[in-house]
Design an enzyme around this catalytic site. Structure first.
Site, mmCIF file in Angstrom:
data_model
loop_
_atom_site.group_PDB
_atom_site.id
_atom_site.type_symbol
_atom_site.label_atom_id
_atom_site.label_comp_id
_atom_site.label_asym_id
_atom_site.label_seq_id
_atom_site.Cartn_x
_atom_site.Cartn_y
_atom_site.Cartn_z
ATOM 1 N N GLY A 65 0.778 -1.231 0.000
ATOM 2 C CA GLY A 65 0.000 0.000 0.000
ATOM 3 C C GLY A 65 0.807 1.278 0.000
ATOM 4 N N LYS A 68 1.721 1.751 -4.110
ATOM 5 C CA LYS A 68 0.528 1.097 -4.660
ATOM 6 C C LYS A 68 0.676 0.745 -6.134
ATOM 7 C CE LYS A 68 -3.115 2.597 -1.552
ATOM 8 N NZ LYS A 68 -3.673 1.303 -1.157
ATOM 9 N N THR A 88 -1.779 -2.787 -3.271
ATOM 10 C CA THR A 88 -2.567 -3.886 -3.785
ATOM 11 C C THR A 88 -3.151 -3.549 -5.166
ATOM 12 O OG1 THR A 88 -3.140 -4.614 -1.553
ATOM 13 C CG2 THR A 88 -4.617 -5.310 -3.310
ATOM 14 N N SER A 179 -8.314 -6.146 3.748
ATOM 15 C CA SER A 179 -8.528 -4.697 3.760
ATOM 16 C C SER A 179 -9.949 -4.421 4.251
ATOM 17 C CB SER A 179 -8.363 -4.107 2.357
ATOM 18 O OG SER A 179 -8.855 -2.783 2.368
ATOM 19 N N ASN A 181 -11.506 -1.756 3.611
ATOM 20 C CA ASN A 181 -12.036 -0.644 2.826
ATOM 21 C C ASN A 181 -12.687 -1.033 1.504
ATOM 22 O OD1 ASN A 181 -11.107 1.129 4.848
ATOM 23 N ND2 ASN A 181 -9.031 0.947 4.005
ATOM 24 N N THR A 251 -4.668 -3.378 8.843
ATOM 25 C CA THR A 251 -5.202 -2.343 9.749
ATOM 26 C C THR A 251 -6.445 -2.873 10.477
ATOM 27 O OG1 THR A 251 -6.542 -1.454 7.953
ATOM 28 C CG2 THR A 251 -4.385 -0.441 8.293
ATOM 29 N N GLY A 265 -0.436 2.007 12.980
ATOM 30 C CA GLY A 265 0.479 2.749 13.848
ATOM 31 C C GLY A 265 0.417 2.256 15.278
HETATM 32 C C1 LIG Z 1 -2.536 4.720 3.884
HETATM 33 C C2 LIG Z 1 -2.440 3.221 3.960
HETATM 34 C C3 LIG Z 1 -2.704 2.451 2.820
HETATM 35 C C4 LIG Z 1 -2.600 1.055 2.883
HETATM 36 N N1 LIG Z 1 -2.841 0.327 1.748
HETATM 37 C C5 LIG Z 1 -2.665 -1.030 1.779
HETATM 38 C C6 LIG Z 1 -2.810 -1.806 0.613
HETATM 39 O O1 LIG Z 1 -3.106 -1.311 -0.489
HETATM 40 N N2 LIG Z 1 -2.595 -3.139 0.700
HETATM 41 C C7 LIG Z 1 -2.232 -3.751 1.871
HETATM 42 O O2 LIG Z 1 -2.026 -4.973 1.891
HETATM 43 N N3 LIG Z 1 -2.102 -3.038 3.009
HETATM 44 C C8 LIG Z 1 -2.294 -1.700 2.997
HETATM 45 N N4 LIG Z 1 -2.132 -0.962 4.135
HETATM 46 C C9 LIG Z 1 -1.821 -1.662 5.403
HETATM 47 C C10 LIG Z 1 -0.311 -1.678 5.672
HETATM 48 O O3 LIG Z 1 0.367 -2.413 4.693
HETATM 49 C C11 LIG Z 1 0.011 -2.284 7.040
HETATM 50 O O4 LIG Z 1 -0.256 -3.654 7.028
HETATM 51 C C12 LIG Z 1 -0.785 -1.642 8.166
HETATM 52 O O5 LIG Z 1 -0.787 -0.238 8.024
HETATM 53 C C13 LIG Z 1 -0.232 -2.004 9.564
HETATM 54 O O6 LIG Z 1 1.121 -1.621 9.695
HETATM 55 P P1 LIG Z 1 1.582 -0.221 10.378
HETATM 56 O O7 LIG Z 1 0.884 -0.104 11.690
HETATM 57 O O8 LIG Z 1 3.087 -0.353 10.489
HETATM 58 O O9 LIG Z 1 1.188 0.842 9.426
HETATM 59 C C14 LIG Z 1 -2.235 0.423 4.100
HETATM 60 C C15 LIG Z 1 -1.986 1.209 5.233
HETATM 61 C C16 LIG Z 1 -2.081 2.590 5.177
HETATM 62 C C17 LIG Z 1 -1.797 3.389 6.414
#
Ligand SMILES: Cc1cc2nc3c(=O)[nH]c(=O)nc-3n(C[C@H](O)[C@H](O)[C@H](O)COP(=O)(O)O)c2cc1C
Length: 333
Positions: A65, A68, A88, A179, A181, A251, A265
């Site tokens: 992500g 992207k 993704t 996801s 979303n 997330t 986070g």
């Molecule tokens: C803005 C944003 C976009 C994300 N887009 C994707 C995505 O497209 N595909 C995916 O597998 N995870 C996506 N994630 C999740 C992250 O890859 C990660 O697994 C998640 O944020 C937890 O890790 P962190 O707490 O270190 O951010 C996204 C996270 C954020 C914050």
């Protein structure tokens, strides 16, 4: 030092979605003029690691992500990341959900996003991969997800087509079923859909492995919001079907921020640790565990490695702390 903070300064001044893009574009400019060396980490003494039949230059990667559309993975690798997961990707280009869809909480170091797989689509994505891969020396993961308009009953078709497209370009393929979303996407991890989806995905991999000269690892990205019971079922089914790895985790929607989307986070540190510990307690060593979620400091990374994470993926920690966090992470190796 100034350059390390460049990303962070941009993060503070602009709306979150724009600032991420600006930070990556700034990195690209530095890379083009040969100045990225100022941000690169020292890789001396860092040992490579064998997992899923691949040689990772180090254990620290970038989670799905951030890149992207596969425009920056070679630059992230030049900074020192051993692996990058792009996407993704969905079959067709998607705009994603209405804006604003990224909210950041500077003091608490959390982000809530509801982007919804905004991406250029897998065809353009592959073009970008082909363009940038010659400058890349790490391990490339390609994350795939179902399109917004695809019905949940037909989701497997999206994944099977996507695997066909990305197979020869990926070092590993990440199947994103977590996801929050894309409406209903998380239903794919419920037992009715999950068993049938995962069997089809793994059969497809076997079929492609026969025709190609390599068997590409398949990893599943898991939600932190699974019940323990379902999480256990997912792990057992993954072992039974020879899934190569799990990314623990995506997330979480369990938050009270009053905005739509998944939180990342600091807020998900504890749940991500708990889930890793649980998975490690029941899985065998053939299943590679990739830890993601709430990795914000050197101590977090030390803790995850102590909990036997095989590999680490950064996202929000890198957004807030830039290459400082990467440098500290590589010191631990
Ligand atoms: C803005 C944003 C976009 C994300 N887009 C994707 C995505 O497209 N595909 C995916 O597998 N995870 C996506 N994630 C999740 C992250 O890859 C990660 O697994 C998640 O944020 C937890 O890790 P962190 O707490 O270190 O951010 C996204 C996270 C954020 C914050």
């Amino acid at each position: 030092m100034f350059l390390n903070k460049l990303g962070l300064s941009l993060v503070r001044f602009f709306p979150p979605e724009i600032s991420s893009k600006l930070s990556l574009r700034s990195l690209e400019i530095l890379y083009r003029i040969g100045m990225h060396g100022a941000l690169s980490t020292n890789q001396e003494g860092v040992e490579s690691i064998q997992k899923m039949g691949l040689t990772f230059p180090n254990r620290i990667g970038i989670a799905g992500g951030l890149d992207k559309n596969a425009e920056y993975f070679h630059i992230l690798n030049a900074l020192g990341f051993g692996f990058v997961e792009v996407g993704t990707f969905t079959l067709k280009p998607q705009k994603g959900n209405p804006k604003p869809r990224v909210h950041r909480y500077m003091k608490e170091e959390n982000i809530v996003n509801s982007l919804g797989f905004n991406n250029v689509g897998v065809y353009e994505g592959i073009k970008n991969i082909e363009k940038n891969k010659p400058s890349f020396e790490g391990i490339l993961g390609i994350s795939i997800g179902k399109s917004k308009e695809t019905k949940i009953e037909d989701a497997f078709k999206d994944y099977l087509h996507l695997i066909d497209y990305v197979y020869q370009h990926a070092d590993y393929i990440a199947v994103n079923i977590s996801s929050p979303n894309t409406e209903n996407l998380r239903n794919l991890s419920l037992s009715d859909y999950f068993s049938s989806l995962i069997e089809k995905v793994m059969n497809k991999r076997e079929q492609l492995a026969k025709g190609a000269d390599t068997r590409k690892p398949i990893v599943l990205k898991i939600s932190p919001d699974e019940s323990e019971e379902n999480f256990e079922k997912i792990i057992e089914k993954s072992m039974e079907t020879n899934v190569d790895g799990l990314i623990i985790n995506n997330t979480s929607i369990n938050h009270l921020k009053g905005v739509k989307g998944g939180i990342s986070g600091n807020y998900i540190r504890n749940i991500s640790e708990k889930n890793l510990k649980f998975a490690r307690s029941i899985c065998d060593e053939n299943l590679t565990l990739i830890s993601s979620g709430g990795l914000m400091t050197k101590k977090d990374i030390e803790n995850r490695l102590r909990l036997s994470a095989d590999l680490i993926q950064l996202y929000t920690g890198f957004i807030f702390r830039g290459t400082d966090l990467l440098k500290e992470s590589l010191e631990i190796q």
